[in-house]
Scaffold this motif. Sequence first.
Motif, mmCIF file in Angstrom:
data_model
loop_
_atom_site.group_PDB
_atom_site.id
_atom_site.type_symbol
_atom_site.label_atom_id
_atom_site.label_comp_id
_atom_site.label_asym_id
_atom_site.label_seq_id
_atom_site.Cartn_x
_atom_site.Cartn_y
_atom_site.Cartn_z
ATOM 1 N N MET A 45 -7.773 -82.257 -58.750
ATOM 2 C CA MET A 45 -8.206 -81.992 -60.123
ATOM 3 C C MET A 45 -9.641 -81.459 -60.113
ATOM 4 O O MET A 45 -10.515 -82.003 -59.467
ATOM 5 C CB MET A 45 -8.155 -83.296 -60.914
ATOM 6 C CG MET A 45 -8.570 -83.138 -62.348
ATOM 7 S SD MET A 45 -8.718 -84.736 -63.184
ATOM 8 C CE MET A 45 -10.063 -85.490 -62.319
ATOM 9 N N MET A 98 -9.699 -97.455 -67.327
ATOM 10 C CA MET A 98 -8.534 -96.953 -68.058
ATOM 11 C C MET A 98 -8.918 -96.140 -69.305
ATOM 12 O O MET A 98 -8.046 -95.543 -69.930
ATOM 13 C CB MET A 98 -7.612 -98.115 -68.481
ATOM 14 C CG MET A 98 -6.820 -98.758 -67.346
ATOM 15 S SD MET A 98 -5.851 -97.608 -66.348
ATOM 16 C CE MET A 98 -4.608 -97.055 -67.504
ATOM 17 N N PRO A 152 -9.704 -93.070 -71.237
ATOM 18 C CA PRO A 152 -9.397 -91.682 -70.845
ATOM 19 C C PRO A 152 -10.610 -90.738 -70.848
ATOM 20 O O PRO A 152 -10.746 -89.867 -71.707
ATOM 21 C CB PRO A 152 -8.366 -91.244 -71.895
ATOM 22 C CG PRO A 152 -7.913 -92.473 -72.555
ATOM 23 C CD PRO A 152 -9.038 -93.439 -72.487
ATOM 24 N N GLU A 191 -11.844 -98.435 -57.502
ATOM 25 C CA GLU A 191 -10.487 -98.977 -57.627
ATOM 26 C C GLU A 191 -10.593 -100.418 -58.098
ATOM 27 O O GLU A 191 -11.652 -101.022 -58.005
ATOM 28 C CB GLU A 191 -9.770 -98.931 -56.280
ATOM 29 C CG GLU A 191 -9.424 -97.524 -55.837
ATOM 30 C CD GLU A 191 -8.529 -97.514 -54.609
ATOM 31 O OE1 GLU A 191 -8.336 -98.581 -54.009
ATOM 32 O OE2 GLU A 191 -8.039 -96.436 -54.271
ATOM 33 N N VAL A 192 -9.502 -100.944 -58.571
ATOM 34 C CA VAL A 192 -9.507 -102.353 -58.989
ATOM 35 C C VAL A 192 -8.498 -103.118 -58.139
ATOM 36 O O VAL A 192 -7.351 -102.757 -58.104
ATOM 37 C CB VAL A 192 -9.121 -102.498 -60.476
ATOM 38 C CG1 VAL A 192 -9.089 -103.972 -60.859
ATOM 39 C CG2 VAL A 192 -10.139 -101.774 -61.331
ATOM 40 N N LYS A 232 -0.646 -101.274 -61.086
ATOM 41 C CA LYS A 232 -2.013 -100.743 -60.947
ATOM 42 C C LYS A 232 -1.982 -99.336 -60.360
ATOM 43 O O LYS A 232 -2.759 -98.469 -60.748
ATOM 44 C CB LYS A 232 -2.856 -101.654 -60.047
ATOM 45 C CG LYS A 232 -3.387 -102.864 -60.782
ATOM 46 C CD LYS A 232 -4.246 -103.682 -59.863
ATOM 47 C CE LYS A 232 -4.691 -104.964 -60.539
ATOM 48 N NZ LYS A 232 -5.371 -105.868 -59.616
ATOM 49 N N SER A 255 -0.845 -96.934 -62.922
ATOM 50 C CA SER A 255 -1.911 -96.707 -63.914
ATOM 51 C C SER A 255 -3.108 -95.973 -63.327
ATOM 52 O O SER A 255 -4.047 -95.646 -64.052
ATOM 53 C CB SER A 255 -2.384 -98.041 -64.489
ATOM 54 O OG SER A 255 -1.301 -98.772 -64.980
ATOM 55 N N LEU A 259 -5.212 -97.214 -61.046
ATOM 56 C CA LEU A 259 -6.318 -98.112 -60.693
ATOM 57 C C LEU A 259 -6.409 -98.348 -59.189
ATOM 58 O O LEU A 259 -7.420 -98.830 -58.695
ATOM 59 C CB LEU A 259 -6.156 -99.456 -61.413
ATOM 60 C CG LEU A 259 -6.344 -99.407 -62.936
ATOM 61 C CD1 LEU A 259 -5.906 -100.707 -63.574
ATOM 62 C CD2 LEU A 259 -7.789 -99.109 -63.292
ATOM 63 N N LEU A 260 -5.347 -98.045 -58.477
ATOM 64 C CA LEU A 260 -5.329 -98.168 -57.015
ATOM 65 C C LEU A 260 -4.731 -96.885 -56.446
ATOM 66 O O LEU A 260 -3.778 -96.349 -57.016
ATOM 67 C CB LEU A 260 -4.443 -99.338 -56.582
ATOM 68 C CG LEU A 260 -5.005 -100.749 -56.584
ATOM 69 C CD1 LEU A 260 -3.906 -101.733 -56.185
ATOM 70 C CD2 LEU A 260 -6.178 -100.881 -55.631
ATOM 71 N N ALA A 261 -5.286 -96.429 -55.346
ATOM 72 C CA ALA A 261 -4.747 -95.215 -54.724
ATOM 73 C C ALA A 261 -3.796 -95.596 -53.599
ATOM 74 O O ALA A 261 -4.093 -96.517 -52.826
ATOM 75 C CB ALA A 261 -5.888 -94.380 -54.165
ATOM 76 N N GLU A 308 -5.692 -89.740 -59.556
ATOM 77 C CA GLU A 308 -6.807 -88.827 -59.868
ATOM 78 C C GLU A 308 -7.474 -89.184 -61.193
ATOM 79 O O GLU A 308 -8.563 -88.721 -61.488
ATOM 80 C CB GLU A 308 -6.304 -87.379 -59.907
ATOM 81 C CG GLU A 308 -6.023 -86.840 -58.525
ATOM 82 C CD GLU A 308 -5.556 -85.401 -58.543
ATOM 83 O OE1 GLU A 308 -5.309 -84.849 -59.634
ATOM 84 O OE2 GLU A 308 -5.413 -84.822 -57.455
ATOM 85 N N ARG A 309 -6.799 -89.984 -61.978
ATOM 86 C CA ARG A 309 -7.312 -90.441 -63.276
ATOM 87 C C ARG A 309 -7.821 -89.282 -64.144
ATOM 88 O O ARG A 309 -8.907 -89.328 -64.721
ATOM 89 C CB ARG A 309 -8.404 -91.502 -63.103
ATOM 90 C CG ARG A 309 -7.892 -92.822 -62.599
ATOM 91 C CD ARG A 309 -8.800 -93.962 -62.962
ATOM 92 N NE ARG A 309 -10.062 -93.918 -62.285
ATOM 93 C CZ ARG A 309 -10.319 -94.546 -61.138
ATOM 94 N NH1 ARG A 309 -9.388 -95.293 -60.589
ATOM 95 N NH2 ARG A 309 -11.494 -94.461 -60.576
ATOM 96 N N LEU A 367 -4.707 -90.021 -68.524
ATOM 97 C CA LEU A 367 -5.077 -91.364 -68.985
ATOM 98 C C LEU A 367 -4.836 -91.538 -70.480
ATOM 99 O O LEU A 367 -4.571 -92.644 -70.935
ATOM 100 C CB LEU A 367 -6.549 -91.659 -68.655
ATOM 101 C CG LEU A 367 -6.872 -91.974 -67.197
ATOM 102 C CD1 LEU A 367 -8.358 -92.198 -67.014
ATOM 103 C CD2 LEU A 367 -6.113 -93.189 -66.700
ATOM 104 N N LEU A 404 -2.430 -99.568 -70.534
ATOM 105 C CA LEU A 404 -2.102 -100.748 -69.736
ATOM 106 C C LEU A 404 -2.547 -102.009 -70.474
ATOM 107 O O LEU A 404 -3.704 -102.126 -70.872
ATOM 108 C CB LEU A 404 -2.819 -100.654 -68.382
ATOM 109 C CG LEU A 404 -2.863 -101.915 -67.523
ATOM 110 C CD1 LEU A 404 -1.495 -102.254 -66.940
ATOM 111 C CD2 LEU A 404 -3.866 -101.763 -66.377
#
Lengths: 253, 281
Positions: A1, A92, A94, A252-253, B46, B49, B51-53, B68-69, B74, B79
């Motif tokens: 992206m 989260m 956007p 990351e979470v 996750k 969503s 949040l984790l790759a 890539e969010r 998004l 979530l």
Amino acid sequence: MSELKAFDLGRLAGFLKLQLFKFRKGIVLTLAVTFGMLFFVGLLLDIYVDPTKVTFEHMENFTGSILLGGFVLSSMAFNELGNKLKAQHYLMVPVSALEKFIAMWLLTGLGWAVGYTLVFTLYTWVANVVGPVLFSYVSFRAFDPLGAETLLRIVVYLVLQGVFLIGSVRFKSYALPKTLLAILLVALVCGSCAFMIMKETFLTEHRCGNGECEYITEMGKHPIWSVVKWMFWSVLGPVTWLVTYLGLKEQEV
Amino acid sequence: MVQINDLSFAYSKQGGLFDGFSLELTAGNIYGLLGQNGAGKSTLLKMISGLLAPKSGEIRISGKHSHERDPKLLQEIFLVPEEIYVPTMTSEQYEKYYSVFYPRFDQQSFQAYLQAFEVPVDKMLTQLSLGQKKKFLLAFGLATDTHLLVLDEPTNGLDIPSKSTFRKIVANAIHEERTFIVSTHQVKDIENLIDPILIMDSGKVVFNHTYEEISEALAFQRLKHLPAATELVYSEESFGTHFVVSRNTGQESHPNLELLFNAVINDSAKMDRAFEKLGQL
């Protein structure tokens, strides 16, 4: 992206409003603490401990307080990432990493510098009225918010605050002390390298006093100094911003 | 809608959680994601969503990589996590500051959901109980009209009337462009809501069938005596009664999700064989 494709001015404005709203208490608290210290330590105590002072310049106080307050604020810029649930919520939203970075840079960098200079100017107007009443023998100099010296300090702040943004995005807790510790370690390494490179200059006899220091002058003549200056003015800021952005992007979470 | 291809993932200190994991979720469904603790449900949610790759492989949502969010993506994902964080602001302020990021956010629906869930709107969100916070986020998430709504243990912390309201609202909010993923341990709370049903075990989807397929393939009965071993898929005994999952030979029965879950976890291969027969028909 492509991040440039992911940049949208409307989204940035929305996120900036959101962060300003969430951050408002932190900003007010930082301002209050900074001005409290400025008034009691920077003004009253400073004149009290030095009765020989006959003129009072605000510039020194401005430098210390814009840096201190700004570094505290910048260290809190991404504190949501330090908590799993807050980080989840934050990531989260956007908004792209670039927009999140720019919003925080505008708030804690440019926003703080401009806002603080404005408030500091108002403070000096009050201080220059109250000061002579308390200390009649001291002449209080006016503060010029658009003067070259003020602008130079603002630019120095903008260059250095990037380091604290990195700390905020990288350290999950206690970002400010951890960043300061990291700076200390880097300074030790750089200092040691500088000593090794300019060993001869350091070991020759030199005199320092009355604002003059032979070995600072000698160091200034050394070719490495121009590299250091170039790196400070041209490289440090952009590199810290890039590292902050990348740190934000790979969260990351 | 959601396309997961050959996904691998491992938490650094543990062994691999997912290895060659693939799954496709289509729009217009409320997927029920069931699994034991540690099966990988929350990790999968996750990753979906963003949040984790993933270590390798890919997760695409409407053709875009989730990790890539991309903000455009998004704004199509909402979530509601198992543990809730809400910022220090009122419901009205939350709506004002967050709704701008969701292009199809419906203010009227949001107010209606809040009312249906009986969430107090005059309090700071941080002062709400866990259940109220969850209902608040559910209301907001439903009102965003995102294409993907991910609900992790949505009924945890909800009182009995709220669970019933939750089922009604979620069932009414789905449409052909939306996909809901509901992950839960509380299968009774979402019975009759989720379809298809996905069951995960040790990082794999070991069961993925619709209610219709389940009803056709299996019979859920309460019997005094066990049926013939050839028909039996799974049984549990309680106070002298057998709760039985057997191959359907024409019986009409309502799928019991708890029994189905236990049957799959007990022997997923046996369950596969019961569905193979269905595929041959």
